[in-house]
Scaffold this motif. Structure first.
Motif, PDB file in Angstrom:
ATOM      1  N   GLN A  56       2.390  37.149 -40.511  1.00 56.27           N
ATOM      2  CA  GLN A  56       3.541  36.741 -41.321  1.00 56.27           C
ATOM      3  C   GLN A  56       4.008  35.314 -41.072  1.00 56.27           C
ATOM      4  O   GLN A  56       3.502  34.994 -40.078  1.00 56.27           O
ATOM      5  N   PRO A  57       5.133  34.860 -41.871  1.00 53.58           N
ATOM      6  CA  PRO A  57       5.465  33.427 -41.619  1.00 53.58           C
ATOM      7  C   PRO A  57       5.817  33.123 -40.285  1.00 53.58           C
ATOM      8  O   PRO A  57       5.704  31.989 -39.911  1.00 53.58           O
ATOM      9  N   ALA A  58       6.653  33.841 -39.639  1.00 50.47           N
ATOM     10  CA  ALA A  58       6.976  33.643 -38.346  1.00 50.47           C
ATOM     11  C   ALA A  58       5.855  33.307 -37.455  1.00 50.47           C
ATOM     12  O   ALA A  58       6.105  32.400 -36.641  1.00 50.47           O
ATOM     13  N   GLU A  59       5.142  34.321 -37.405  1.00 52.86           N
ATOM     14  CA  GLU A  59       3.694  33.945 -36.532  1.00 52.86           C
ATOM     15  C   GLU A  59       2.844  32.631 -36.833  1.00 52.86           C
ATOM     16  O   GLU A  59       2.357  32.254 -36.045  1.00 52.86           O
TER      17      GLU A  59
ATOM     18  N   LEU B 284      12.665  32.018 -42.522  1.00 52.46           N
ATOM     19  CA  LEU B 284      14.035  32.197 -42.718  1.00 52.46           C
ATOM     20  C   LEU B 284      14.553  32.854 -43.967  1.00 52.46           C
ATOM     21  O   LEU B 284      15.601  33.531 -43.809  1.00 52.46           O
ATOM     22  N   ALA B 285      13.948  32.549 -44.871  1.00 52.17           N
ATOM     23  CA  ALA B 285      14.269  33.390 -46.143  1.00 52.17           C
ATOM     24  C   ALA B 285      13.953  34.664 -45.792  1.00 52.17           C
ATOM     25  O   ALA B 285      14.776  35.605 -46.394  1.00 52.17           O
TER      26      ALA B 285
ATOM     27  N   PRO C 289      17.597  32.366 -37.427  1.00 51.18           N
ATOM     28  CA  PRO C 289      16.588  31.651 -36.692  1.00 51.18           C
ATOM     29  C   PRO C 289      16.224  32.383 -35.553  1.00 51.18           C
ATOM     30  O   PRO C 289      14.914  32.093 -34.945  1.00 51.18           O
ATOM     31  N   ALA C 290      16.697  33.490 -35.238  1.00 55.01           N
ATOM     32  CA  ALA C 290      16.118  34.640 -34.140  1.00 55.01           C
ATOM     33  C   ALA C 290      15.025  35.116 -34.555  1.00 55.01           C
ATOM     34  O   ALA C 290      14.394  35.921 -33.478  1.00 55.01           O
ATOM     35  N   VAL C 291      14.765  34.995 -35.733  1.00 55.85           N
ATOM     36  CA  VAL C 291      13.533  35.915 -36.264  1.00 55.85           C
ATOM     37  C   VAL C 291      12.012  35.441 -35.401  1.00 55.85           C
ATOM     38  O   VAL C 291      11.402  36.180 -34.965  1.00 55.85           O
ATOM     39  N   PHE C 292      12.296  34.275 -34.918  1.00 50.36           N
ATOM     40  CA  PHE C 292      11.143  33.693 -34.280  1.00 50.36           C
ATOM     41  C   PHE C 292      10.693  34.230 -32.706  1.00 50.36           C
ATOM     42  O   PHE C 292       9.703  34.020 -32.249  1.00 50.36           O
ATOM     43  N   LEU C 293      12.032  34.691 -32.159  1.00 50.14           N
ATOM     44  CA  LEU C 293      12.119  35.289 -30.742  1.00 50.14           C
ATOM     45  C   LEU C 293      12.260  36.627 -30.895  1.00 50.14           C
ATOM     46  O   LEU C 293      11.674  37.255 -29.902  1.00 50.14           O
ATOM     47  N   THR C 294      12.554  37.342 -31.904  1.00 48.03           N
ATOM     48  CA  THR C 294      12.877  38.801 -32.175  1.00 48.03           C
ATOM     49  C   THR C 294      11.550  39.634 -32.408  1.00 48.03           C
ATOM     50  O   THR C 294      11.348  40.585 -32.096  1.00 48.03           O
TER      51      THR C 294
END
Length: 506
Positions: free
Chosen positions: A143-146, A461-462, A468-473
């Motif tokens: 996914q984009p975060a990864e 982010l979208a 921004p917590a999506v990168f850590l959660t």
């Protein structure tokens, strides 16, 4: 069975007359430019980048595969005969190859480098043949975060492991990221850092950036560096190996291959780590054999194992570098960054969808690796004496030829004097970085991967509605970013620990 069928289709394309001629031209041109002092694979590929624009994508990358392999092989020739490594990964070859040449064994050193490159290239290409499709399937789940986290890890590891200073590496990286931001913002449509120049609305031309940063800057650096009066070692006797040379070389070939493939595929990428590891392993094994009374330790005097292992690791790392480039679209070395530029010229984005969208390109490219390996071995062993004569040409003649060829290539590709001037300006920057110890690899990776990292960051982010917590959660993203933090802080702590342990001067 699907892999074998696809590989068969790839060979059908690679064995066409046009692609065979392109493969032959690639290995010949790559070796020709790679033999020139100071020009490594990244510089060779960047220098010849404009040539590929006249071909279709499949033919261009068949040519590139040959250029890359030829450039790596040509670097071993200068390392052995001239004691000048074309890149950092060729330093171990100079340590043992040049002493062998001085004692009249240049032919054996060149032969073990050529045959070891063939063995390592063939084995590592087999690995990429069967592993790359599986990696591509797994990459589709990213996914984009990864994806953003993986790019950050690639940036950090290359920055912290290349060069002696993390600060200088980060400075080079951020400068590359700034270059990547130039142009029209795809989201807002606003021009960024273009200074009102319409030529920069599409971003900094990547070909001018690559050619200026590598080829032209290398000529300027060579010209500004005082002549060290290197002498080309004489090539006495034939080019070949004795039975004892074969006995001492085949195990280092296999060990170097085993190191090169996985290290090339890691985010740190490149061939520097596996080549130095291979050299150290062979040196330690030689010491153990001497302690047991089973042989002599010739390291430092011209040990053939010190040429066979690192050269195999250097060549095997190429296939390792190709795996993340083709399956994730992430270059893990400066040369892979230039190859990514070549993909972008044809509006092709390597990544998880590449095997599905461009199967003819991918499998013809993989098949051409096998063919290029054979061509290199058959072509270059008989032509070694020609390369020796080429090395004896005056340095000013070689530098002038490379400079004209590089700038004419940029102009022929774009028909723009602006891009030629831009390449010269970038070359001056590259010269400054070389003279002051700033690494080049983080800059080119930042410029090429910066826009991709930005797009993945925005997509993440979208999807999270701006959180921004999506990168850590997300567990995978958090784990990768943690590895990036360790890779950034670890070398600094190790260097400080080493300084603390040093004894104080009396």
């Amino acid at each position: 069975m699907d892999v074998l069928g696809n590989l068969g289709d790839g060979f059908a394309g690679a064995l066409s007359l046009q692609n065979l001629l392109l493969a032959l031209a690639g290995v010949t041109l790559g070796t020709l430019v790679g033999v020139l002092p100071g020009l490594g694979p990244a510089t060779t590929v960047a220098l010849l980048l404009p040539l590929t624009f006249i071909f279709d994508p499949v033919g261009a990358f068949v040519l590139f595969a040959g250029i890359y392999y030829g450039g790596m092989y040509g670097g071993s020739t200068t390392a052995i005969l001239l004691n000048v490594p074309g890149e950092t990964a060729s330093v171990p070859t100079t340590l043992e190859g040049h002493p062998m040449a001085r004692t009249g064994r240049a032919g054996a050193a060149l032969a073990t480098a050529a045959i070891g490159s063939f063995v390592a290239g063939t084995i590592s290409t087999l690995v990429i043949t069967f592993l790359a499709p599986g990696m591509s399937a797994l990459a589709k789940l990213v996914q984009p975060a990864e994806y953003f986290a993986i790019i950050v890890l690639a940036f950090v590891t290359v920055t912290s492991l290349i060069g002696d200073s993390v600060i200088r590496g980060l400075s080079s990286l951020f400068l590359g990221l700034a270059f990547g931001l130039v142009g029209i913002d795809a989201l807002t449509g606003q021009a960024r850092y273009s200074f009102g120049l319409p030529q920069l609305y599409d971003g900094i031309p990547v070909v001018a950036l690559a050619v200026g940063l590598f080829a032209v800057a290398e000529v300027l650096f060579t010209t500004c560096t005082p002549d060290r009066s290197e002498q080309v070692a004489s090539l006495r006797g034939g080019v070949g190996m004795t039975r004892d040379d074969w006995r001492r070389s085949w195990r280092p070939w296999l060990r170097g291959t085993a190191l090169g493939v996985p290290f090339g595929a890691m985010p740190a990428g490149g061939a520097e780590i596996p080549t130095f590891l291979s050299y150290n392993i062979e040196r330690r094994l030689a010491k153990r054999r001497k302690e047991r009374g089973k042989g002599e330790d010739e390291f430092g005097k011209g040990a053939i194992e010190g040429v066979a292992g690192p050269e195999a690791a250097n060549n095997a790392a190429f296939s390792g570098v190709l795996m993340p480039l083709l399956t994730l679209g992430i270059p893990t070395s400066a040369t892979a960054g230039v190859l990514l530029i070549a993909f972008q010229i044809y509006n092709i984005q390597p990544g998880p969808q590449l095997f599905a969208q461009q199967p003819a390109l991918v499998w013809t490219l993989i098949a051409s690796l096998y063919i290029g390996n054979v061509m290199l071995l058959v072509l270059n062993l008989p032509m070694i004496r020609f390369w020796v004569k080429l090395l004896r040409l005056p340095a000013p003649v070689l530098s002038a030829g490379i400079l004209c060829f590089a700038l004419l290539g940029v102009y022929a590709l774009s028909q723009s004097t602006f891009e030629v001037m831009l390449a010269i300006a970038v070359a001056v920057l590259g010269l400054f970085m070389r003279r002051t110890g700033y690494p080049i690899a983080p800059l080119i990776l930042g410029a090429v991967l910066g826009p991709l990292m930005e797009s993945q960051f925005r997509r993440a982010l979208a999807f999270s509605e701006g959180d921004p917590a999506v990168f850590l959660t997300r567990p995978a993203s958090a784990a990768i970013l943690s590895l990036a933090l360790v890779a950034l802080v670890g070398p600094v702590l190790m260097r400080r620990r080493t300084r603390v342990r040093l004894p104080e001067p009396v």
